[in-house]
Design a protein around this motif. Structure first.
Motif, PDB file in Angstrom:
ATOM      1  N   PRO A 161       0.941  -1.256  -0.140  1.00 55.54           N
ATOM      2  CA  PRO A 161      -0.142  -0.104   0.163  1.00 55.54           C
ATOM      3  C   PRO A 161       0.828   1.340   0.023  1.00 55.54           C
ATOM      4  CG  PRO A 161      -0.631  -1.389   1.785  1.00 55.54           C
ATOM      5  CD  PRO A 161       0.710  -1.856   1.058  1.00 55.54           C
ATOM      6  N   ASN A 183      -0.941  -2.498  11.288  1.00 56.87           N
ATOM      7  CA  ASN A 183      -1.044  -0.972  10.778  1.00 56.87           C
ATOM      8  C   ASN A 183      -2.441  -0.742   9.738  1.00 56.87           C
ATOM      9  OD1 ASN A 183      -0.326   1.381   9.561  1.00 56.87           O
ATOM     10  ND2 ASN A 183       1.454   0.998   9.156  1.00 56.87           N
ATOM     11  N   LEU A 184      -3.154   0.139  10.179  1.00 54.06           N
ATOM     12  CA  LEU A 184      -4.186   0.453   9.385  1.00 54.06           C
ATOM     13  C   LEU A 184      -4.243   1.807   8.651  1.00 54.06           C
ATOM     14  CD1 LEU A 184      -7.476  -0.919  11.344  1.00 54.06           C
ATOM     15  CD2 LEU A 184      -6.257  -2.203   9.543  1.00 54.06           C
ATOM     16  N   LEU A 239      -5.954   2.745   5.476  1.00 57.62           N
ATOM     17  CA  LEU A 239      -7.098   1.775   5.098  1.00 57.62           C
ATOM     18  C   LEU A 239      -8.366   2.223   5.620  1.00 57.62           C
ATOM     19  CD1 LEU A 239      -7.581  -0.853   3.735  1.00 57.62           C
ATOM     20  CD2 LEU A 239      -6.892  -2.262   5.492  1.00 57.62           C
ATOM     21  N   TYR A 248       3.293   2.298   2.975  1.00 52.58           N
ATOM     22  CA  TYR A 248       4.473   1.379   2.961  1.00 52.58           C
ATOM     23  C   TYR A 248       5.454   1.989   1.924  1.00 52.58           C
ATOM     24  CZ  TYR A 248       2.449  -1.768   6.633  1.00 52.58           C
ATOM     25  OH  TYR A 248       2.279  -2.593   7.782  1.00 52.58           O
ATOM     26  N   ARG A 286      -0.030  -5.467   5.286  1.00 53.91           N
ATOM     27  CA  ARG A 286      -0.176  -5.072   6.569  1.00 53.91           C
ATOM     28  C   ARG A 286      -0.016  -6.340   7.577  1.00 53.91           C
ATOM     29  NH1 ARG A 286      -2.621   0.044   6.220  1.00 53.91           N
ATOM     30  NH2 ARG A 286      -3.286   0.502   4.033  1.00 53.91           N
ATOM     31  N   TRP A 341     -11.878  -8.556   4.566  1.00 58.13           N
ATOM     32  CA  TRP A 341     -10.684  -7.970   4.572  1.00 58.13           C
ATOM     33  C   TRP A 341     -10.277  -7.744   3.162  1.00 58.13           C
ATOM     34  CZ3 TRP A 341      -6.827  -5.897   7.137  1.00 58.13           C
ATOM     35  CH2 TRP A 341      -5.792  -5.765   6.998  1.00 58.13           C
ATOM     36  N   PRO A 342      -9.716  -6.561   2.774  1.00 61.63           N
ATOM     37  CA  PRO A 342      -9.494  -5.949   1.148  1.00 61.63           C
ATOM     38  C   PRO A 342      -8.496  -7.036   0.413  1.00 61.63           C
ATOM     39  CG  PRO A 342      -8.483  -4.580   2.737  1.00 61.63           C
ATOM     40  CD  PRO A 342      -9.171  -5.341   3.635  1.00 61.63           C
ATOM     41  N   ASP A 386      -2.871  -4.893   0.470  1.00 64.85           N
ATOM     42  CA  ASP A 386      -3.210  -4.518   2.143  1.00 64.85           C
ATOM     43  C   ASP A 386      -2.598  -6.026   2.893  1.00 64.85           C
ATOM     44  OD1 ASP A 386      -4.105  -1.953   2.225  1.00 64.85           O
ATOM     45  OD2 ASP A 386      -5.976  -2.799   1.138  1.00 64.85           O
ATOM     46  N   ASN A 387      -2.577  -7.134   2.316  1.00 68.46           N
ATOM     47  CA  ASN A 387      -1.982  -8.354   2.893  1.00 68.46           C
ATOM     48  C   ASN A 387      -0.511  -8.046   3.439  1.00 68.46           C
ATOM     49  OD1 ASN A 387      -4.375  -9.617   2.384  1.00 68.46           O
ATOM     50  ND2 ASN A 387      -3.372 -10.675   0.505  1.00 68.46           N
ATOM     51  N   TRP A 408      -7.280 -14.829   4.425  1.00 66.44           N
ATOM     52  CA  TRP A 408      -7.810 -13.472   4.033  1.00 66.44           C
ATOM     53  C   TRP A 408      -9.446 -13.505   3.466  1.00 66.44           C
ATOM     54  CZ3 TRP A 408      -3.444 -12.083   4.895  1.00 66.44           C
ATOM     55  CH2 TRP A 408      -2.203 -12.446   4.526  1.00 66.44           C
TER      56      TRP A 408
END
Ligand code: OXD
Ligand code: MN
Length: 591
Positions: free
Chosen positions: A266, A534-535, A538, A269, A504, A496-497, A501-502, A485
């Protein structure tokens, strides 16, 4: 002309030629000139179609027979001498009986055809971990695919000839025969280091370096020799300090393994300087290194990926890997610009096109244009995020092993096993549910321990034992985790998206592996607190939602434990006592 004086190789090739009776024998030297000549022949015969040289340079399209589009587990055999050594999860037949049956099918099977002899190596042949093989085939498609998926040719023969035991190579025999489903056999003879495949032309059944060798035969070799062959992707996460930390992860098919292997982090990051590097997308060979850590190599040289669903959003790195020097199998042929298409590539199915069977295709009639298991064979070196350690002979050090499945309700987003033994238990109970209907109903659970059910070349109970023994021998073992997931809400939608985003979740996993992240105990293992993931950036996932993704429903888990008991029964006295103990511990924790 034979390319070697290696007597073991020459004798075996001669014996196979005497049985299959080809018109000619061609040794594949791995040179671009020879491959080009073979491409020319395959173009002439129609076996492959050249695609648009500007848009897809060096790319070809191939169609398999309509009855021959996937791996055939019910016709795949492990023919060890003792039935008990194949175990309850493999098909078995007495090797002598199987050889007799197959010899009848192979006799004269290459009459009027050319036999190609492909020396191949899994991992770079110069690596101390390399294993050598020879695949005999009557298919140019196989030669061209093996040239992408493995290292082939003279370079390999020279390394085999110079090795400690030049007669130590896997003997792979493939003949297309009549592509007759009734007589299709994919047979591993582990004690003979041999694979015989007949009556198929589909990759998973005929690229013998992949599942047949690098998993089924190699898992048997690893069991004997003290290493592991696993159905795992390998990736490296580079942190802002420039340090790369590696993990390997096993998932059953249709769980997004290739996507995870090539994940794009993302924005938050990326801005901080994190990068993800792909070492492998399907298979890992794992050994204990001189430093006491577990080291992984990717034995393959290419990706044999599922095409449908691959697009610039889901996996740009995979798509970009396929833009040149790639063989497409069973996808749509766009006749307007001589390119390819598949469901999920974009929203514009070509108007003037042939479907995977080569028939005129109109997307408006609701039929699928590409076969759901259509594939691309692409050189891994073309992947934009390929790791600079992809061909490192020593491989990469693994800090975390990750298991995962598709579970609508049971498994939390992520949890960590308490120790190696508990981690082996977590891998042994891996499962996926057939996707639930929109109502949110839970599907049927299919157990697939370590994602190796179709690929373990020996008794799965002994395989669990091997994992436990390896754990005792690794001075600095990786930590073991499980991810999911695929938890769904009341409407059956994924919460979960996933995709980028995995990262995270991987971030927490790597943090745990280096004792930099927190966790709390739960009945199933260590869980992150919602605040530990860590969101940032998101917005659609609140802390509360994350808490629900990390929750453990004890009633569901008690039901799960009952299912595990039932599954474990299969393995009889081959099931290690330690795994029964772990199950008992789980039940006590849930009481
Ligand atoms: C694959 C599989 O093709 O697992 O990788 O089936
Ligand atoms: Mn696979």
């Amino acid at each position: 002309m034979a390319l070697t004086n290696n007597k073991a190789v020459l004798d075996w090739v001669e014996e196979m030629a005497a049985m299959t009776q080809p018109d000619a024998v061609v040794w594949v030297d791995g040179s671009e000139a020879q491959l080009d000549e073979l491409r020319g022949q395959a173009l002439k015969s129609g076996e492959i179609i050249a695609l648009n040289e500007e848009k897809l340079p060096g790319c070809f399209l191939h169609r398999t027979a309509v009855n021959d589009v996937a791996r055939v587990e019910h016709r795949t055999f492990i023919c060890s001498r003792r039935e008990e050594d194949a175990g309850p999860t493999n098909n078995w037949m007495d090797p002598q009986e199987m050889y007799a049956k197959l010899k009848r099918l192979y006799t004269g099977a290459m009459k009027g055809r050319t036999m190609y002899v492909i020396p191949f190596s899994m991992t770079v042949p110069e690596s101390p971990f390399a294993k050598f093989g020879i695949e005999i085939t009557d298919s140019i498609y196989v030669v061209l695919n093996m040239a992408i998926m493995t290292r082939i040719g003279l370079r390999v023969l020279r390394c085999l000839d110079a090795s400690k035991d030049p007669s130590d190579f896997t003997k792979g025999l493939h003949a297309k025969a009549e592509i007759d489903e009734e007589n299709r056999y994919i047979v591993q003879f582990p004690e003979d280091n041999a694979i015989w495949s007949i009556n198929s032309g589909y990759g998973g059944n005929v690229l013998l370096g992949k599942k047949c060798f690098a998993l089924r035969i190699a898992s048997h070799l690893g069991h004997n020799e003290g290493w592991m062959a696993e159905h795992m992707l390998i990736l490296g996460i580079e942190n802002p300090q420039g340090e790369v930390r590696y993990l390997a992860a096993a998932f059953p098919s249709a769980c997004g393994k290739t996507n995870l292997a090539m994940l794009i982090p993302p924005e938050i990051y990326k801005k901080k300087g994190y990068k993800v590097w792909c070492v492998g997308d399907d298979i890992a060979w794992l050994r204990i290194g001189p430093d006491g850590r577990l080291w992984a190599v990717n034995p393959e040289a290419g990706f044999f990926g599922v095409a449908p669903g691959t697009n610039m959003k889901s996996n740009p790195n995979a798509l970009l890997s396929t833009q040149k020097n790639t063989i497409f199998t069973n996808v749509v042929h766009n006749l307007d610009d001589n390119t390819v298409w598949w469901e999920g590539l974009d929203k514009n199915p070509p108007a003037n096109a042939l479907n995977w069977k080569g028939e005129k295709w109109d997307s408006a009639d609701g039929s699928k244009g590409a076969h759901p298991n259509s594939r691309f064979t692409a050189p891994a070196g073309q992947c934009p995020c390929i790791s600079d350690k992809f061909e490192a002979p020593e491989g990469v050090p693994i800090s975390a092993l990750v298991f995962g499945g598709r579970r609508a309700k049971t498994a939390p987003l992520v949890y960590q096993s308490r120790d190696w033994q508990h981690g082996v238990f977590v891998g042994s109970i891996m499962a996926s549910e057939t996707t639930a209907a929109a109502s949110g109903a839970v599907g049927v659970v299919r157990r697939d321990p370590m994602a190796m059910l179709p690929f373990c070349g020996y008794h799965m109970g002994d395989y669990f034992r091997h994992w436990l023994e390896m754990g005792k021998r690794i001075p600095k073992p990786p930590k073991i985790f499980n991810v999911n997931w695929f938890r769904t809400d009341e409407d059956g939608g994924f919460i979960w998206p996933g995709f980028g985003d995995n990262m995270r979740v991987l971030d927490w996993i790597i943090g745990r592996a280096f004792d930099e992240a927190d966790a709390v105990e739960s009945p199933v293992g260590y869980l992150p607190k919602a605040e530990d993931i860590n969101l940032d950036g998101l917005d659609k996932i609140s802390l509360e939602t994350l808490r629900s993704l990390l929750s453990i429903d004890k009633e569901l888990w008690r039901e799960e434990a009952r299912g595990i008991h039932e599954f474990y029964e299969k393995f009889g006295d081959h099931l290690p006592r330690e795994l029964r103990d772990e199950l008992a511990k789980l039940e006590a924790n849930l009481a």
